[in-house]
Design an enzyme around this catalytic site. Sequence first.
Site, PDB file in Angstrom:
ATOM      1  CG  ASP A  48      -2.179  -0.673   1.203  1.00  0.00           C
ATOM      2  OD1 ASP A  48      -2.787  -0.660  -0.064  1.00  0.00           O
ATOM      3  OD2 ASP A  48      -2.730  -1.213   2.200  1.00  0.00           O
ATOM      4  CD  GLU A  71      -7.283   2.634   1.421  1.00  0.00           C
ATOM      5  OE1 GLU A  71      -6.949   2.219   0.611  1.00  0.00           O
ATOM      6  OE2 GLU A  71      -7.905   1.875   2.567  1.00  0.00           O
ATOM      7  CG  ASP A 143      -7.860   1.904  -2.590  1.00  0.00           C
ATOM      8  OD1 ASP A 143      -6.947   1.413  -2.041  1.00  0.00           O
ATOM      9  OD2 ASP A 143      -8.953   1.273  -2.380  1.00  0.00           O
ATOM     10  CB  ILE A 145      -3.378  -2.710  -2.425  1.00  0.00           C
ATOM     11  CG1 ILE A 145      -1.669  -2.670  -2.655  1.00  0.00           C
ATOM     12  CG2 ILE A 145      -4.047  -4.041  -2.628  1.00  0.00           C
ATOM     13  CD1 ILE A 145      -0.819  -3.689  -2.134  1.00  0.00           C
ATOM     14  CG  ASP A 146     -10.352  -1.323  -4.012  1.00  0.00           C
ATOM     15  OD1 ASP A 146     -10.749  -1.601  -3.028  1.00  0.00           O
ATOM     16  OD2 ASP A 146     -11.142  -1.453  -5.156  1.00  0.00           O
ATOM     17  CB  THR A 148      -5.865  -5.297   1.587  1.00  0.00           C
ATOM     18  OG1 THR A 148      -7.009  -5.276   2.135  1.00  0.00           O
ATOM     19  CG2 THR A 148      -5.499  -3.761   1.142  1.00  0.00           C
ATOM     20  CG  HIS A 235     -15.859  -5.098   2.525  1.00  0.00           C
ATOM     21  ND1 HIS A 235     -14.682  -5.182   1.945  1.00  0.00           N
ATOM     22  CD2 HIS A 235     -15.552  -4.987   3.764  1.00  0.00           C
ATOM     23  CE1 HIS A 235     -13.824  -5.315   2.548  1.00  0.00           C
ATOM     24  NE2 HIS A 235     -14.065  -5.017   3.998  1.00  0.00           N
ATOM     25  CB  SER A 259     -10.319  -4.862  -5.885  1.00  0.00           C
ATOM     26  OG  SER A 259     -10.456  -5.533  -7.147  1.00  0.00           O
ATOM     27  CE  LYS A 262     -16.881  -5.950  -6.009  1.00  0.00           C
ATOM     28  NZ  LYS A 262     -15.796  -6.081  -5.059  1.00  0.00           N
ATOM     29  NE  ARG A 276     -18.834  -1.358  -1.310  1.00  0.00           N
ATOM     30  CZ  ARG A 276     -17.624  -2.169  -1.353  1.00  0.00           C
ATOM     31  NH1 ARG A 276     -17.472  -2.783  -2.471  1.00  0.00           N
ATOM     32  NH2 ARG A 276     -16.741  -2.267  -0.637  1.00  0.00           N
ATOM     33  CG  ASP A 289     -12.831   1.504  -1.767  1.00  0.00           C
ATOM     34  OD1 ASP A 289     -11.780   1.224  -1.959  1.00  0.00           O
ATOM     35  OD2 ASP A 289     -13.237   1.587  -0.403  1.00  0.00           O
TER      36      ASP A 289
HETATM   37  P1  AMP Z   1     -14.599  -4.980  -1.931  1.00  0.00           P
HETATM   38  O1  AMP Z   1     -12.920  -5.676  -2.002  1.00  0.00           O
HETATM   39  O2  AMP Z   1     -15.276  -4.735  -3.215  1.00  0.00           O
HETATM   40  O3  AMP Z   1     -15.199  -5.774  -0.732  1.00  0.00           O
HETATM   41  O4  AMP Z   1     -13.824  -3.599  -1.254  1.00  0.00           O
HETATM   42  C1  AMP Z   1     -12.975  -3.299  -0.597  1.00  0.00           C
HETATM   43  C2  AMP Z   1     -13.200  -1.956  -0.054  1.00  0.00           C
HETATM   44  O5  AMP Z   1     -14.230  -2.201   1.062  1.00  0.00           O
HETATM   45  C3  AMP Z   1     -11.850  -1.376   0.963  1.00  0.00           C
HETATM   46  O6  AMP Z   1     -11.058  -1.015   0.208  1.00  0.00           O
HETATM   47  C4  AMP Z   1     -12.648  -0.765   1.982  1.00  0.00           C
HETATM   48  O7  AMP Z   1     -12.433   0.584   1.869  1.00  0.00           O
HETATM   49  C5  AMP Z   1     -14.055  -0.963   1.957  1.00  0.00           C
HETATM   50  N1  AMP Z   1     -14.825  -1.293   3.195  1.00  0.00           N
HETATM   51  C6  AMP Z   1     -14.191  -1.450   4.437  1.00  0.00           C
HETATM   52  N2  AMP Z   1     -15.329  -1.935   5.214  1.00  0.00           N
HETATM   53  C7  AMP Z   1     -16.370  -1.623   4.576  1.00  0.00           C
HETATM   54  C8  AMP Z   1     -17.664  -1.801   4.917  1.00  0.00           C
HETATM   55  N3  AMP Z   1     -18.099  -1.999   6.212  1.00  0.00           N
HETATM   56  N4  AMP Z   1     -18.741  -1.401   4.024  1.00  0.00           N
HETATM   57  C9  AMP Z   1     -18.357  -1.437   2.773  1.00  0.00           C
HETATM   58  N5  AMP Z   1     -17.164  -1.160   2.419  1.00  0.00           N
HETATM   59  C10 AMP Z   1     -16.211  -1.164   3.378  1.00  0.00           C
HETATM   60 MG    MG Z   2     -10.124  -0.005  -1.297  1.00  0.00          MG
END
Ligand code: AMP
Ligand code: MG
Length: 355
Positions: A48, A71, A143, A145-146, A148, A235, A259, A262, A276, A289
């Site tokens: 990151d 970030e 971002d 590393i989206d 992680t 998430h 990430s 998608k 989401r 994000d």
């Molecule tokens: P994804 O890979 O689509 O699940 O998204 C990853 C991103 O979700 C990370 O970069 C975080 O910033 C974000 N994230 C962390 N906690 C939450 C949460 N409670 N609801 C939604 N997104 C989140």
């Molecule tokens: Mg992210």
Amino acid sequence: MSLAYTTETQFAISAVQRACLVTSSVFNKLVKNETLVKGDKSPVTVGDYSAQAVISSMLHRAFPNDPIVGEEDAADLRAENGALLRNRIVELANEALSAELGIGDIPEWGIGPGSKQTADELLDAIDRGNYEGGRSGRMWTIDPIDGTKGFLRGEQYAVCLALIVDAQVQVGVLGCPNLPLDLSKPDGDKGCLFVAVKGQGAQQMKLNGADPIPLTMPPYSPSTFTFLESVEAAHSSHSTTSRISAILGLTQPPIRMDSQAKYGCLARGDGGAYLRMPTGVGYKEKIWDHATGSLLVTESGGIITDSRGHPLDFGLGRTLGENYGVIATAKDAHDRLLSAVQEVVKQEQEEAASK
Ligand code: AMP
Ligand code: MG
């Protein structure tokens, strides 16, 4: 007439490509070869910081007056006990900055053989990502590393960079080193770069920029339509998605992926919708994000809103403020999807009230 944001677009491609060198190197050096204990986040931390250092220091050379919403910040690295981490990051960031110049690379961006930075310069670069955002003027959002968790699993993650001008995303680039060029061929070539420019369309290319193809989201097709959703149930509510899926009578299981990869997949026609759904009250989505992803959606012909049907607002600061969740899909599918979402949200609210 010359196209708008040509330099910014070439720059963003170049910066994301170099940051992907860092993340791939971190994966090979740290995740693959070191024994990680469960929950050990150190490779993510190293990756990151190093990736943000690369993009941010390039931005400082290319567009010195543009503020950055990134970030990460470097406070921990400046601490006395941060020396080990700091040295690793300096080494990795310099390795990427000084890599050979490729097509479209400009040495004035502080890249190419010999382009090394001091530790202080790199820490300052990371800290330049502290801009609070806002409604007017230019800003970049990173971002590094989206996804992680996907990165650690050796699955999907994305390096994301976007240029926002007066709260509108104008340029978005996404680097997805582990993403197959064709999702139906999971063992085929991997490594995708997605590029979108407002009013100029979206493209997918190989990570090195080769073989660009324009992206157009196909219209709604009930037999193949399914959701792209987070792997992490924290998430995005998997149970809510599954209820929505039942209402729509979908036959395909959701595609779970970490990430903004998608969004790239959606833009090229995989799945049918990015969904989401908030898992609880109060989480505020971060602009880094969704900035690149949202432009990929609209430039490939789709629509993106939050779960209530409101447009995403990138002018409120570092977060999307009162936008909750995301629905992104083809134009002809959005209304029916939003109705199904609203029906399920109502059901869930009634169930919660009756408990
Ligand atoms: P994804 O890979 O689509 O699940 O998204 C990853 C991103 O979700 C990370 O970069 C975080 O910033 C974000 N994230 C962390 N906690 C939450 C949460 N409670 N609801 C939604 N997104 C989140
Ligand atoms: Mg992210």
